[in-house]
Scaffold this motif. Structure first.
Motif, PDB file in Angstrom:
ATOM      1  N   PRO A  17       0.834  -1.200   0.000  1.00  0.00           N
ATOM      2  CA  PRO A  17       0.000   0.000   0.000  1.00  0.00           C
ATOM      3  C   PRO A  17       0.869   1.251   0.000  1.00  0.00           C
ATOM      4  CG  PRO A  17      -0.050  -1.056   2.150  1.00  0.00           C
ATOM      5  CD  PRO A  17       0.707  -1.966   1.226  1.00  0.00           C
ATOM      6  N   ASN A  18       0.417   2.257  -0.688  1.00  0.00           N
ATOM      7  CA  ASN A  18       1.176   3.495  -0.797  1.00  0.00           C
ATOM      8  C   ASN A  18       0.218   4.656  -0.658  1.00  0.00           C
ATOM      9  OD1 ASN A  18       2.542   5.770  -1.584  1.00  0.00           O
ATOM     10  ND2 ASN A  18       3.620   4.779  -3.247  1.00  0.00           N
ATOM     11  N   PRO A  19       0.391   5.479   0.357  1.00  0.00           N
ATOM     12  CA  PRO A  19      -0.539   6.592   0.554  1.00  0.00           C
ATOM     13  C   PRO A  19      -0.501   7.615  -0.563  1.00  0.00           C
ATOM     14  CG  PRO A  19       1.267   6.696   2.131  1.00  0.00           C
ATOM     15  CD  PRO A  19       1.394   5.403   1.395  1.00  0.00           C
ATOM     16  N   ALA A  20       0.515   7.595  -1.414  1.00  0.00           N
ATOM     17  CA  ALA A  20       0.579   8.551  -2.515  1.00  0.00           C
ATOM     18  C   ALA A  20       0.044   7.957  -3.807  1.00  0.00           C
ATOM     19  CB  ALA A  20       2.022   9.021  -2.718  1.00  0.00           C
ATOM     20  N   ALA A  21      -0.547   6.760  -3.750  1.00  0.00           N
ATOM     21  CA  ALA A  21      -1.025   6.115  -4.961  1.00  0.00           C
ATOM     22  C   ALA A  21      -2.240   6.848  -5.519  1.00  0.00           C
ATOM     23  CB  ALA A  21      -1.385   4.657  -4.681  1.00  0.00           C
ATOM     24  N   ALA A  22      -2.263   6.960  -6.823  1.00  0.00           N
ATOM     25  CA  ALA A  22      -3.394   7.578  -7.506  1.00  0.00           C
ATOM     26  C   ALA A  22      -4.488   6.523  -7.663  1.00  0.00           C
ATOM     27  CB  ALA A  22      -2.950   8.093  -8.870  1.00  0.00           C
ATOM     28  N   GLY A  23      -5.641   6.918  -8.145  1.00  0.00           N
ATOM     29  CA  GLY A  23      -6.753   6.007  -8.307  1.00  0.00           C
ATOM     30  C   GLY A  23      -6.472   4.843  -9.230  1.00  0.00           C
ATOM     31  N   ARG A  26      -1.124   3.758  -9.636  1.00  0.00           N
ATOM     32  CA  ARG A  26       0.219   4.289  -9.852  1.00  0.00           C
ATOM     33  C   ARG A  26       0.449   5.453  -8.901  1.00  0.00           C
ATOM     34  NH1 ARG A  26       2.889   3.136 -14.727  1.00  0.00           N
ATOM     35  NH2 ARG A  26       3.884   5.151 -14.442  1.00  0.00           N
ATOM     36  N   ASN A  27       1.701   5.658  -8.564  1.00  0.00           N
ATOM     37  CA  ASN A  27       2.036   6.755  -7.661  1.00  0.00           C
ATOM     38  C   ASN A  27       1.815   8.097  -8.344  1.00  0.00           C
ATOM     39  OD1 ASN A  27       2.832   4.899  -5.806  1.00  0.00           O
ATOM     40  ND2 ASN A  27       4.995   5.026  -6.296  1.00  0.00           N
ATOM     41  N   ASN A  28       1.260   9.031  -7.603  1.00  0.00           N
ATOM     42  CA  ASN A  28       1.093  10.382  -8.106  1.00  0.00           C
ATOM     43  C   ASN A  28       2.063  11.276  -7.346  1.00  0.00           C
ATOM     44  OD1 ASN A  28       0.300  12.794  -9.157  1.00  0.00           O
ATOM     45  ND2 ASN A  28      -1.693  12.837  -8.156  1.00  0.00           N
ATOM     46  N   LEU A  29       3.338  11.211  -7.725  1.00  0.00           N
ATOM     47  CA  LEU A  29       4.357  11.972  -7.035  1.00  0.00           C
ATOM     48  C   LEU A  29       4.754  13.230  -7.801  1.00  0.00           C
ATOM     49  CD1 LEU A  29       6.599   9.104  -5.676  1.00  0.00           C
ATOM     50  CD2 LEU A  29       4.735  10.289  -4.551  1.00  0.00           C
ATOM     51  N   LEU A  30       4.024  13.569  -8.836  1.00  0.00           N
ATOM     52  CA  LEU A  30       4.350  14.760  -9.612  1.00  0.00           C
ATOM     53  C   LEU A  30       3.519  15.958  -9.206  1.00  0.00           C
ATOM     54  CD1 LEU A  30       4.740  13.183 -13.144  1.00  0.00           C
ATOM     55  CD2 LEU A  30       6.523  13.803 -11.526  1.00  0.00           C
ATOM     56  N   GLY A  31       2.331  15.730  -8.636  1.00  0.00           N
ATOM     57  CA  GLY A  31       1.452  16.833  -8.293  1.00  0.00           C
ATOM     58  C   GLY A  31       1.819  17.471  -6.968  1.00  0.00           C
ATOM     59  N   ASN A  48       8.525  14.151  -6.848  1.00  0.00           N
ATOM     60  CA  ASN A  48       8.233  15.340  -6.057  1.00  0.00           C
ATOM     61  C   ASN A  48       8.678  15.036  -4.628  1.00  0.00           C
ATOM     62  OD1 ASN A  48       6.370  16.748  -4.052  1.00  0.00           O
ATOM     63  ND2 ASN A  48       6.013  17.919  -5.910  1.00  0.00           N
ATOM     64  N   LYS A  49       9.636  15.796  -4.115  1.00  0.00           N
ATOM     65  CA  LYS A  49      10.202  15.532  -2.789  1.00  0.00           C
ATOM     66  C   LYS A  49       9.145  15.561  -1.694  1.00  0.00           C
ATOM     67  CE  LYS A  49      14.799  17.436  -3.720  1.00  0.00           C
ATOM     68  NZ  LYS A  49      15.737  18.488  -3.295  1.00  0.00           N
ATOM     69  N   THR A  50       8.250  16.528  -1.737  1.00  0.00           N
ATOM     70  CA  THR A  50       7.226  16.667  -0.700  1.00  0.00           C
ATOM     71  C   THR A  50       6.310  15.451  -0.668  1.00  0.00           C
ATOM     72  OG1 THR A  50       7.303  19.065  -0.926  1.00  0.00           O
ATOM     73  CG2 THR A  50       5.363  18.146   0.163  1.00  0.00           C
ATOM     74  N   ALA A  51       5.846  15.025  -1.825  1.00  0.00           N
ATOM     75  CA  ALA A  51       4.949  13.873  -1.894  1.00  0.00           C
ATOM     76  C   ALA A  51       5.669  12.589  -1.507  1.00  0.00           C
ATOM     77  CB  ALA A  51       4.366  13.751  -3.301  1.00  0.00           C
ATOM     78  N   ALA A  52       6.918  12.428  -1.947  1.00  0.00           N
ATOM     79  CA  ALA A  52       7.681  11.221  -1.607  1.00  0.00           C
ATOM     80  C   ALA A  52       7.929  11.150  -0.105  1.00  0.00           C
ATOM     81  CB  ALA A  52       8.997  11.200  -2.377  1.00  0.00           C
ATOM     82  N   GLU A  53       8.257  12.277   0.500  1.00  0.00           N
ATOM     83  CA  GLU A  53       8.501  12.296   1.943  1.00  0.00           C
ATOM     84  C   GLU A  53       7.222  11.956   2.705  1.00  0.00           C
ATOM     85  OE1 GLU A  53      10.645  15.086   5.254  1.00  0.00           O
ATOM     86  OE2 GLU A  53      11.270  15.194   3.162  1.00  0.00           O
ATOM     87  N   ALA A  54       6.095  12.511   2.278  1.00  0.00           N
ATOM     88  CA  ALA A  54       4.820  12.225   2.927  1.00  0.00           C
ATOM     89  C   ALA A  54       4.469  10.745   2.833  1.00  0.00           C
ATOM     90  CB  ALA A  54       3.712  13.073   2.307  1.00  0.00           C
ATOM     91  N   ALA A  55       4.892  10.097   1.746  1.00  0.00           N
ATOM     92  CA  ALA A  55       4.603   8.678   1.537  1.00  0.00           C
ATOM     93  C   ALA A  55       5.663   7.771   2.147  1.00  0.00           C
ATOM     94  CB  ALA A  55       4.490   8.404   0.032  1.00  0.00           C
ATOM     95  N   GLY A  56       6.718   8.356   2.725  1.00  0.00           N
ATOM     96  CA  GLY A  56       7.789   7.552   3.313  1.00  0.00           C
ATOM     97  C   GLY A  56       8.734   6.968   2.292  1.00  0.00           C
ATOM     98  N   LEU A  57       8.748   7.551   1.094  1.00  0.00           N
ATOM     99  CA  LEU A  57       9.580   7.035   0.010  1.00  0.00           C
ATOM    100  C   LEU A  57      10.908   7.786  -0.047  1.00  0.00           C
ATOM    101  CD1 LEU A  57       6.813   6.665  -2.714  1.00  0.00           C
ATOM    102  CD2 LEU A  57       7.751   4.906  -1.207  1.00  0.00           C
ATOM    103  N   TYR A  66      17.614  10.877  -0.116  1.00  0.00           N
ATOM    104  CA  TYR A  66      17.307  10.375  -1.453  1.00  0.00           C
ATOM    105  C   TYR A  66      15.825  10.014  -1.503  1.00  0.00           C
ATOM    106  CZ  TYR A  66      22.318  10.256  -1.803  1.00  0.00           C
ATOM    107  OH  TYR A  66      23.637  10.635  -1.809  1.00  0.00           O
ATOM    108  N   TYR A  67      15.161  10.432  -2.555  1.00  0.00           N
ATOM    109  CA  TYR A  67      13.719  10.258  -2.712  1.00  0.00           C
ATOM    110  C   TYR A  67      13.452   9.256  -3.822  1.00  0.00           C
ATOM    111  CZ  TYR A  67      13.758  14.586  -0.051  1.00  0.00           C
ATOM    112  OH  TYR A  67      13.981  15.528   0.921  1.00  0.00           O
ATOM    113  N   PHE A  68      12.405   8.434  -3.634  1.00  0.00           N
ATOM    114  CA  PHE A  68      12.118   7.351  -4.570  1.00  0.00           C
ATOM    115  C   PHE A  68      10.772   7.528  -5.263  1.00  0.00           C
ATOM    116  CE2 PHE A  68      14.537   5.473  -0.972  1.00  0.00           C
ATOM    117  CZ  PHE A  68      15.758   5.449  -1.627  1.00  0.00           C
ATOM    118  N   CYS A  69      10.668   6.939  -6.442  1.00  0.00           N
ATOM    119  CA  CYS A  69       9.444   7.034  -7.235  1.00  0.00           C
ATOM    120  C   CYS A  69       8.394   6.017  -6.799  1.00  0.00           C
ATOM    121  CB  CYS A  69       9.760   6.873  -8.718  1.00  0.00           C
ATOM    122  SG  CYS A  69      10.484   5.280  -9.176  1.00  0.00           S
TER     123      CYS A  69
END
Length: 89
Positions: A17-23, A26-31, A48-57, A66-69
């Motif tokens: 599970p990924n809290p940044a996953a789009a509907g 797939r991950n929505n780390l660009l918005g 997107n650093k902010t979204a990746a950090e929020a998702a723990g990536l 280092y931030y992951f997709c």
């Protein structure tokens, strides 16, 4: 005998599970707001650093973050952090 082909697996195709996953799964780390970077494992993939950090990536290595997709890139990074950190140099 069938001609069905199996989809190839990548580090980004996980069932975790990924809290940044789009509907669409797939991950929505660009918005959203935040600085952009690229994934050190999937070189060239924007993150997107902010979204990746929020998702723990993300991982911290030698004083650098280092931030992951996707969730699959963290364990890959953990296997050889120096190798993947060099991708960002």
């Amino acid at each position: 005998m069938t001609n069905d082909t199996q989809a190839t697996s990548s580090c980004c195709s996980t069932s975790a599970p990924n809290p940044a996953a789009a509907g669409n799964g797939r991950n929505n780390l660009l918005g959203g707001a935040g600085d952009m970077t690229t994934c050190p494992v999937m070189v060239g993939t924007p993150v997107n650093k902010t979204a990746a950090e929020a998702a723990g990536l993300f991982r911290d290595f030698e004083g650098q973050r280092y931030y992951f997709c996707c969730a699959g890139c963290g364990p890959a990074f953990d296997s050889d952090p120096a190798k993947y950190a060099a991708n960002m140099a």
